[in-house]
Write a protein that holds these residues in place. Structure first.
Motif, PDB file in Angstrom:
ATOM      1  N   ARG A  39      40.236  46.148  53.511  1.00  0.00           N
ATOM      2  CA  ARG A  39      41.292  47.152  53.675  1.00  0.00           C
ATOM      3  C   ARG A  39      40.717  48.427  54.290  1.00  0.00           C
ATOM      4  NH1 ARG A  39      46.236  47.692  51.617  1.00  0.00           N
ATOM      5  NH2 ARG A  39      45.932  45.873  50.307  1.00  0.00           N
ATOM      6  N   VAL A  40      41.447  49.003  55.230  1.00  0.00           N
ATOM      7  CA  VAL A  40      41.084  50.300  55.779  1.00  0.00           C
ATOM      8  C   VAL A  40      41.973  51.328  55.099  1.00  0.00           C
ATOM      9  CG1 VAL A  40      40.959  51.710  57.863  1.00  0.00           C
ATOM     10  CG2 VAL A  40      40.418  49.286  57.979  1.00  0.00           C
ATOM     11  N   THR A  41      41.391  52.099  54.174  1.00  0.00           N
ATOM     12  CA  THR A  41      42.208  52.967  53.343  1.00  0.00           C
ATOM     13  C   THR A  41      42.817  54.122  54.118  1.00  0.00           C
ATOM     14  OG1 THR A  41      40.204  54.181  52.728  1.00  0.00           O
ATOM     15  CG2 THR A  41      40.905  52.391  51.270  1.00  0.00           C
ATOM     16  N   GLN A  42      42.159  54.568  55.202  1.00  0.00           N
ATOM     17  CA  GLN A  42      42.701  55.683  55.957  1.00  0.00           C
ATOM     18  C   GLN A  42      44.089  55.369  56.498  1.00  0.00           C
ATOM     19  OE1 GLN A  42      40.293  56.865  59.269  1.00  0.00           O
ATOM     20  NE2 GLN A  42      41.657  58.510  59.905  1.00  0.00           N
ATOM     21  N   PHE A  43      44.292  54.122  56.895  1.00  0.00           N
ATOM     22  CA  PHE A  43      45.569  53.722  57.458  1.00  0.00           C
ATOM     23  C   PHE A  43      46.402  52.913  56.477  1.00  0.00           C
ATOM     24  CE2 PHE A  43      42.569  54.081  61.008  1.00  0.00           C
ATOM     25  CZ  PHE A  43      43.220  55.026  61.775  1.00  0.00           C
ATOM     26  N   GLY A  44      45.809  52.542  55.344  1.00  0.00           N
ATOM     27  CA  GLY A  44      46.530  51.723  54.392  1.00  0.00           C
ATOM     28  C   GLY A  44      46.881  50.360  54.950  1.00  0.00           C
ATOM     29  N   LEU A  45      46.044  49.850  55.865  1.00  0.00           N
ATOM     30  CA  LEU A  45      46.358  48.602  56.560  1.00  0.00           C
ATOM     31  C   LEU A  45      45.353  47.528  56.186  1.00  0.00           C
ATOM     32  CD1 LEU A  45      47.915  46.994  58.710  1.00  0.00           C
ATOM     33  CD2 LEU A  45      46.331  47.923  60.415  1.00  0.00           C
ATOM     34  N   ASP A  46      45.844  46.441  55.653  1.00  0.00           N
ATOM     35  CA  ASP A  46      45.012  45.293  55.349  1.00  0.00           C
ATOM     36  C   ASP A  46      44.723  44.575  56.662  1.00  0.00           C
ATOM     37  OD1 ASP A  46      43.883  42.931  54.542  1.00  0.00           O
ATOM     38  OD2 ASP A  46      45.310  42.565  52.929  1.00  0.00           O
ATOM     39  N   LEU A  47      43.436  44.474  57.019  1.00  0.00           N
ATOM     40  CA  LEU A  47      43.102  43.859  58.307  1.00  0.00           C
ATOM     41  C   LEU A  47      43.429  42.378  58.340  1.00  0.00           C
ATOM     42  CD1 LEU A  47      39.785  45.625  59.357  1.00  0.00           C
ATOM     43  CD2 LEU A  47      42.144  46.151  59.978  1.00  0.00           C
ATOM     44  N   ASN A  48      43.679  41.778  57.179  1.00  0.00           N
ATOM     45  CA  ASN A  48      44.144  40.399  57.183  1.00  0.00           C
ATOM     46  C   ASN A  48      45.505  40.285  57.865  1.00  0.00           C
ATOM     47  OD1 ASN A  48      41.970  39.144  55.864  1.00  0.00           O
ATOM     48  ND2 ASN A  48      42.718  39.844  53.883  1.00  0.00           N
ATOM     49  N   LEU A  49      46.227  41.396  57.923  1.00  0.00           N
ATOM     50  CA  LEU A  49      47.510  41.371  58.633  1.00  0.00           C
ATOM     51  C   LEU A  49      47.313  41.085  60.112  1.00  0.00           C
ATOM     52  CD1 LEU A  49      49.527  44.366  57.115  1.00  0.00           C
ATOM     53  CD2 LEU A  49      49.666  41.939  56.527  1.00  0.00           C
TER      54      LEU A  49
END
Length: 310
Positions: A2-12
């Motif tokens: 997870r990249v917390t700065q963007f709140g985006l799970d890279l698995n997406l």
């Protein structure tokens, strides 16, 4: 991850790549070993993160939005870099590899070599799928945009963003039905020019290098028309008085259809056949394996003797 700065799970990104490749929630779910409801929820998260519908209904199917198509190449690149990063020592476990490779090639390539390539892939990496795309009538940066992973053929791209590996020189042979009158006498440039000709051109062109070679001898030919692929031309030649051309690598396809090939009595340019790919695949061991398969297959087939008509 997870990249917390963007709140985006890279698995997406992995899910987005598969969704755009399949244009289907159910097929994407099957490939990712998820239930359809779980895949639908993932699509919802992707839509929220991108601020775009990503996939929209078109009749009974779904199609990517323009924005989704625009970002697909970058999404594919990030996913592939991540795979390469986490593969230990640049190695890949082929028996467990799950991947879809898109290969851009002329129809004659798939018709002639496809079965051999599929057989090797099934033997070494049964989880890999191959998807062949035909050359388009318009030039698009398919490798750069991630539409295709590998191009096989006469690669004329001068783009610095594309790696090109030369394999061998290809040449063109004449082809006609077995009882064509042209094959009954000596094959001269004048007799060849006098026949009615069929051109293969993905752009619909009605002239080519043959016309330039004939013009140097003060000759011209009548071109009856053109078709977009070599396999289509062979079926047409088999049922007509037209004469065509085919690359030496596709001669087995012509002979299987009962056609005869012959040496063209003209000085035609050779065609450099090779592989092309985007540099983002350089460190990808799975892609390197695919390149190796093609590299070994093509020169071996190209070395087969061509038996022209006598």
């Amino acid at each position: 991850m997870r990249v917390t700065q963007f709140g985006l799970d890279l698995n997406l990104l992995v899910a987005l790549d598969v969704l755009l490749e399949e244009s289907s929630v159910s097929r994407a779910a099957a490939r990712l070993h998820l239930s359809e409801p779980a895949m639908s929820r993932t699509l919802g998260r992707i839509r929220k993160a991108l601020g775009d519908p990503v996939l929209v209904r078109a009749g009974r199917s779904m199609v990517p939005t323009p924005h989704a198509l625009a970002v697909h190449g970058e999404v594919r690149a990030v996913v592939e870099r991540a795979r390469a990063l986490f593969l230990s020592g640049g190695q890949v476990d082929l028996p467990t590899l799950t991947r879809t490779f898109t290969v851009l090639a002329h129809d004659a390539f798939a018709a002639t070599f496809g079965a051999t390539l599929f057989a090797r892939v099934a033997r070494e990496a049964p989880g890999v799928r191959l998807r062949f795309l035909s050359e388009s009538h318009v030039d698009t940066p398919a490798l750069r945009e991630g539409v295709a992973d590998l191009e096989l053929g006469v690669v004329d791209s001068g783009s610095p963003e594309v790696r090109v590996e030369y394999l061998f020189d290809e040449r063109m042979m004449g082809v006609a039905r077995a009882d064509h009158p042209l094959l009954e006498g000596p094959m001269t440039a004048r007799r060849f020019a006098a026949a009615e000709h069929l051109i293969v051109s993905r752009r619909g062109r009605l002239e080519g290098p043959v016309d330039a070679a004939l013009a140097r001898q003060g000759l011209s030919r009548r071109v009856a028309g053109s078709v977009g692929s070599y396999p289509a031309s062979l079926f047409l030649l088999r049922e007509s008085d037209l004469v065509g051309l085919i690359a030496t690598q596709a001669v087995p396809l012509a002979t299987e259809l009962g056609l005869r090939v012959f040496e063209v009595p003209l000085d035609l340019p050779v065609l450099p056949f090779g592989l092309a790919w985007h540099p983002r695949h350089d460190a990808d061991p799975a892609h390197a394996w695919l390149r190796g398969c093609a590299r070994e297959l093509l020169p071996a087939v190209a070395g087969r003797p061509v038996r022209p008509a006598h």
